[in-house]
Design a protein around this motif. Structure first.
Motif, PDB file in Angstrom:
ATOM      1  N   PRO A 134     -11.350  12.092 -31.428  1.00 52.37           N
ATOM      2  CA  PRO A 134     -12.288  11.042 -31.858  1.00 52.37           C
ATOM      3  C   PRO A 134     -13.253  10.669 -30.734  1.00 52.37           C
ATOM      4  O   PRO A 134     -12.870  10.595 -29.560  1.00 52.37           O
ATOM      5  N   GLU A 135     -14.483  10.441 -31.096  1.00 52.96           N
ATOM      6  CA  GLU A 135     -15.507  10.050 -30.124  1.00 52.96           C
ATOM      7  C   GLU A 135     -15.332   8.581 -29.775  1.00 52.96           C
ATOM      8  O   GLU A 135     -15.367   7.723 -30.651  1.00 52.96           O
ATOM      9  N   GLN A 136     -15.157   8.290 -28.481  1.00 54.13           N
ATOM     10  CA  GLN A 136     -14.918   6.912 -28.041  1.00 54.13           C
ATOM     11  C   GLN A 136     -15.746   6.522 -26.821  1.00 54.13           C
ATOM     12  O   GLN A 136     -15.609   5.416 -26.310  1.00 54.13           O
ATOM     13  N   ARG A 137     -16.625   7.394 -26.356  1.00 57.28           N
ATOM     14  CA  ARG A 137     -17.319   7.120 -25.098  1.00 57.28           C
ATOM     15  C   ARG A 137     -18.219   5.893 -25.160  1.00 57.28           C
ATOM     16  O   ARG A 137     -18.457   5.233 -24.149  1.00 57.28           O
ATOM     17  N   TRP A 138     -18.740   5.558 -26.322  1.00 53.41           N
ATOM     18  CA  TRP A 138     -19.680   4.444 -26.427  1.00 53.41           C
ATOM     19  C   TRP A 138     -19.012   3.138 -26.844  1.00 53.41           C
ATOM     20  O   TRP A 138     -19.673   2.100 -26.888  1.00 53.41           O
ATOM     21  N   ASP A 139     -17.719   3.174 -27.116  1.00 53.91           N
ATOM     22  CA  ASP A 139     -17.054   2.007 -27.692  1.00 53.91           C
ATOM     23  C   ASP A 139     -17.125   0.775 -26.790  1.00 53.91           C
ATOM     24  O   ASP A 139     -17.255  -0.353 -27.276  1.00 53.91           O
ATOM     25  N   ARG A 140     -17.046   0.973 -25.480  1.00 50.24           N
ATOM     26  CA  ARG A 140     -17.013  -0.195 -24.585  1.00 50.24           C
ATOM     27  C   ARG A 140     -18.396  -0.809 -24.367  1.00 50.24           C
ATOM     28  O   ARG A 140     -18.512  -1.825 -23.681  1.00 50.24           O
ATOM     29  N   PHE A 141     -19.415  -0.200 -24.952  1.00 53.92           N
ATOM     30  CA  PHE A 141     -20.773  -0.719 -24.772  1.00 53.92           C
ATOM     31  C   PHE A 141     -21.282  -1.443 -26.019  1.00 53.92           C
ATOM     32  O   PHE A 141     -22.483  -1.726 -26.125  1.00 53.92           O
ATOM     33  N   VAL A 142     -20.389  -1.733 -26.948  1.00 53.91           N
ATOM     34  CA  VAL A 142     -20.770  -2.446 -28.169  1.00 53.91           C
ATOM     35  C   VAL A 142     -19.868  -3.657 -28.358  1.00 53.91           C
ATOM     36  O   VAL A 142     -18.816  -3.783 -27.727  1.00 53.91           O
ATOM     37  N   ALA A 143     -20.284  -4.552 -29.242  1.00 54.21           N
ATOM     38  CA  ALA A 143     -19.470  -5.712 -29.579  1.00 54.21           C
ATOM     39  C   ALA A 143     -18.230  -5.266 -30.350  1.00 54.21           C
ATOM     40  O   ALA A 143     -18.254  -4.233 -31.028  1.00 54.21           O
ATOM     41  N   PRO A 144     -17.131  -6.009 -30.260  1.00 55.93           N
ATOM     42  CA  PRO A 144     -15.914  -5.631 -30.990  1.00 55.93           C
ATOM     43  C   PRO A 144     -16.194  -5.404 -32.474  1.00 55.93           C
ATOM     44  O   PRO A 144     -16.860  -6.206 -33.119  1.00 55.93           O
ATOM     45  N   ASP A 176     -22.145  26.049 -24.077  1.00 56.44           N
ATOM     46  CA  ASP A 176     -21.472  24.963 -23.353  1.00 56.44           C
ATOM     47  C   ASP A 176     -20.970  23.878 -24.303  1.00 56.44           C
ATOM     48  O   ASP A 176     -21.317  22.702 -24.181  1.00 56.44           O
ATOM     49  N   TRP A 177     -20.102  24.289 -25.205  1.00 59.21           N
ATOM     50  CA  TRP A 177     -19.420  23.340 -26.091  1.00 59.21           C
ATOM     51  C   TRP A 177     -18.227  22.738 -25.333  1.00 59.21           C
ATOM     52  O   TRP A 177     -17.079  22.827 -25.771  1.00 59.21           O
ATOM     53  N   SER A 178     -18.521  22.100 -24.212  1.00 61.11           N
ATOM     54  CA  SER A 178     -17.446  21.702 -23.314  1.00 61.11           C
ATOM     55  C   SER A 178     -16.811  20.357 -23.654  1.00 61.11           C
ATOM     56  O   SER A 178     -15.786  20.015 -23.077  1.00 61.11           O
ATOM     57  N   TRP A 179     -17.416  19.593 -24.543  1.00 58.50           N
ATOM     58  CA  TRP A 179     -16.739  18.350 -24.936  1.00 58.50           C
ATOM     59  C   TRP A 179     -17.061  18.004 -26.385  1.00 58.50           C
ATOM     60  O   TRP A 179     -17.646  16.957 -26.685  1.00 58.50           O
ATOM     61  N   PRO A 180     -16.673  18.858 -27.338  1.00 62.54           N
ATOM     62  CA  PRO A 180     -16.882  18.543 -28.750  1.00 62.54           C
ATOM     63  C   PRO A 180     -15.971  17.393 -29.165  1.00 62.54           C
ATOM     64  O   PRO A 180     -14.848  17.259 -28.667  1.00 62.54           O
ATOM     65  N   THR A 181     -16.461  16.561 -30.054  1.00 64.22           N
ATOM     66  CA  THR A 181     -15.680  15.426 -30.525  1.00 64.22           C
ATOM     67  C   THR A 181     -15.876  15.259 -32.027  1.00 64.22           C
ATOM     68  O   THR A 181     -16.673  15.949 -32.649  1.00 64.22           O
ATOM     69  N   ARG A 182     -15.149  14.306 -32.586  1.00 66.56           N
ATOM     70  CA  ARG A 182     -15.267  13.962 -34.008  1.00 66.56           C
ATOM     71  C   ARG A 182     -15.852  12.567 -34.120  1.00 66.56           C
ATOM     72  O   ARG A 182     -15.381  11.627 -33.486  1.00 66.56           O
ATOM     73  N   GLY A 183     -16.915  12.425 -34.938  1.00 69.53           N
ATOM     74  CA  GLY A 183     -17.516  11.108 -35.087  1.00 69.53           C
ATOM     75  C   GLY A 183     -18.577  11.100 -36.163  1.00 69.53           C
ATOM     76  O   GLY A 183     -18.650  12.011 -37.004  1.00 69.53           O
ATOM     77  N   ALA A 184     -19.419  10.081 -36.139  1.00 71.26           N
ATOM     78  CA  ALA A 184     -20.502   9.958 -37.117  1.00 71.26           C
ATOM     79  C   ALA A 184     -21.516  11.068 -36.900  1.00 71.26           C
ATOM     80  O   ALA A 184     -21.928  11.349 -35.772  1.00 71.26           O
ATOM     81  N   ALA A 185     -21.944  11.681 -37.988  1.00 72.58           N
ATOM     82  CA  ALA A 185     -22.789  12.874 -37.898  1.00 72.58           C
ATOM     83  C   ALA A 185     -24.111  12.617 -37.187  1.00 72.58           C
ATOM     84  O   ALA A 185     -24.681  13.531 -36.576  1.00 72.58           O
ATOM     85  N   PHE A 186     -24.623  11.384 -37.225  1.00 74.01           N
ATOM     86  CA  PHE A 186     -25.944  11.125 -36.639  1.00 74.01           C
ATOM     87  C   PHE A 186     -25.926  11.167 -35.115  1.00 74.01           C
ATOM     88  O   PHE A 186     -26.987  11.233 -34.473  1.00 74.01           O
ATOM     89  N   ILE A 187     -24.738  11.128 -34.497  1.00 77.25           N
ATOM     90  CA  ILE A 187     -24.682  11.037 -33.038  1.00 77.25           C
ATOM     91  C   ILE A 187     -25.276  12.274 -32.377  1.00 77.25           C
ATOM     92  O   ILE A 187     -26.019  12.161 -31.390  1.00 77.25           O
ATOM     93  N   SER A 188     -24.984  13.456 -32.900  1.00 77.72           N
ATOM     94  CA  SER A 188     -25.541  14.667 -32.289  1.00 77.72           C
ATOM     95  C   SER A 188     -27.067  14.644 -32.275  1.00 77.72           C
ATOM     96  O   SER A 188     -27.685  14.804 -31.216  1.00 77.72           O
ATOM     97  N   PRO A 189     -27.730  14.456 -33.416  1.00 76.37           N
ATOM     98  CA  PRO A 189     -29.196  14.412 -33.365  1.00 76.37           C
ATOM     99  C   PRO A 189     -29.738  13.225 -32.587  1.00 76.37           C
ATOM    100  O   PRO A 189     -30.806  13.320 -31.964  1.00 76.37           O
ATOM    101  N   VAL A 224     -27.533   3.521 -36.257  1.00 69.44           N
ATOM    102  CA  VAL A 224     -28.361   4.182 -35.249  1.00 69.44           C
ATOM    103  C   VAL A 224     -28.882   3.161 -34.240  1.00 69.44           C
ATOM    104  O   VAL A 224     -28.905   3.423 -33.029  1.00 69.44           O
ATOM    105  N   ASP A 225     -29.264   1.983 -34.709  1.00 66.76           N
ATOM    106  CA  ASP A 225     -29.730   0.940 -33.796  1.00 66.76           C
ATOM    107  C   ASP A 225     -28.641   0.571 -32.792  1.00 66.76           C
ATOM    108  O   ASP A 225     -28.901   0.444 -31.586  1.00 66.76           O
ATOM    109  N   ALA A 226     -27.427   0.383 -33.288  1.00 72.82           N
ATOM    110  CA  ALA A 226     -26.316   0.018 -32.413  1.00 72.82           C
ATOM    111  C   ALA A 226     -26.022   1.134 -31.422  1.00 72.82           C
ATOM    112  O   ALA A 226     -25.734   0.880 -30.239  1.00 72.82           O
ATOM    113  N   PHE A 227     -26.120   2.369 -31.886  1.00 73.16           N
ATOM    114  CA  PHE A 227     -25.863   3.493 -30.994  1.00 73.16           C
ATOM    115  C   PHE A 227     -26.928   3.598 -29.915  1.00 73.16           C
ATOM    116  O   PHE A 227     -26.622   3.839 -28.737  1.00 73.16           O
TER     117      PHE A 227
END
Length: 265
Positions: A134-144, A176-189, A224-227
């Motif tokens: 699961p993609e979690q790298r951005w979790d600490r930069f948003v409101a709970p 260089d698919w060195s850190w593939p994750t699972r998450g919302a599809a819009f994150i890649s674009p 997308v705004d929150a991201f």
């Protein structure tokens, strides 16, 4: 093997390739202990290796993920020929692909190929192996609670550097698919939008290039705004921690530019 190399790694590589006549380190990929083209009697093989220091996480796990996801990329990346963890090493061998980095600047004739690659990434089914990524790298930069906006069941590619595209006679590879994750599809674009802004595009124009990518066009605006806001915070944090790497500041500037555009509506 002509080049100086740890004997255990040399043995491990040649177990799969046969005798290596020459080992040519690549210009990029310095995050690994070895990235090189191995010249063999059967042709060239791209080799990536990391020491297995017995600790979970970091570059070791990154290479293990890259090896694990390789069979599920639908022809977007060079084929994995073999992968193995043994003798204190994690090592993989890939088909050697010809190509050059793409030009992401406005007006580049490479942009249609880049957009096509992004679209194809969004169409990849989530392989079972990625369920536990699961993609979690951005979790600490948003409101709970806002981190739920980034959750999803898409296979994500998150390193849209121009050198990770190889544009050549056979088409455009994504390497260089060195850190593939699972998450919302819009994150890649969304991450590519930031790279495009860093390359000189205005935010609206960068977003417009992806208008025909369903993973982008179907995304909820609020997510997308929150991201965008979270990514700007994360990039600036990374740039502040490593001021000796000016490229991080350039990416942070681009991320903040995009986030400001999103905030303006």
């Amino acid at each position: 093997m002509p080049n100086p190399l740890d004997p255990s790694l040399a043995t491990l590589i040649e177990r799969h390739t046969g005798p290596v006549k020459q080992l040519r380190p690549t210009e990029h990929g310095r995050g690994s202990d070895l990235t090189a083209l191995a010249e063999t009697e059967a042709g060239a093989v791209f080799v990536k290796a990391m020491r297995d220091r017995g600790r979970a996480g970091g570059r070791r796990d990154s290479l293990l993920r890259e090896i694990a996801v390789a069979p599920h990329l639908g022809g977007l990346a060079p084929a994995l020929l073999w992968g193995e963890a043994d003798s204190g090493w994690v090592v993989g061998g890939w088909e050697a692909a010809e190509g050059r980095p793409v030009d992401l600047r406005p007006g580049s004739t490479d942009l249609p190929a880049v957009v096509d690659v992004v679209r194809r990434v969004g169409e990849l089914p989530l392989p079972e192996v990625a369920e536990d990524w699961p993609e979690q790298r951005w979790d600490r930069f948003v409101a709970p609670g806002e981190e739920d906006l980034f959750a999803g069941r898409a296979l994500l590619y998150t390193d849209w550097h121009p050198h990770n595209f190889l544009l050549g006679p056979a088409g455009c590879w994504l390497v260089d698919w060195s850190w593939p994750t699972r998450g919302a599809a819009f994150i890649s674009p969304a991450l590519l939008v930031v790279e495009l802004v860093a390359a000189g595009h205005q935010p609206a124009a960068a977003q417009g290039l992806l208008a025909d990518c369903p993973a982008w066009s179907g995304a909820p605006a609020a997510a997308v705004d929150a991201f965008a806001a979270a990514h700007a915070l994360m990039c600036r944090s990374a740039a502040d921690r490593r001021p000796q790497q000016p490229w991080l500041a350039a990416v942070a500037d681009a991320a903040e530019c995009w986030a400001a555009h999103r905030a303006e509506g």
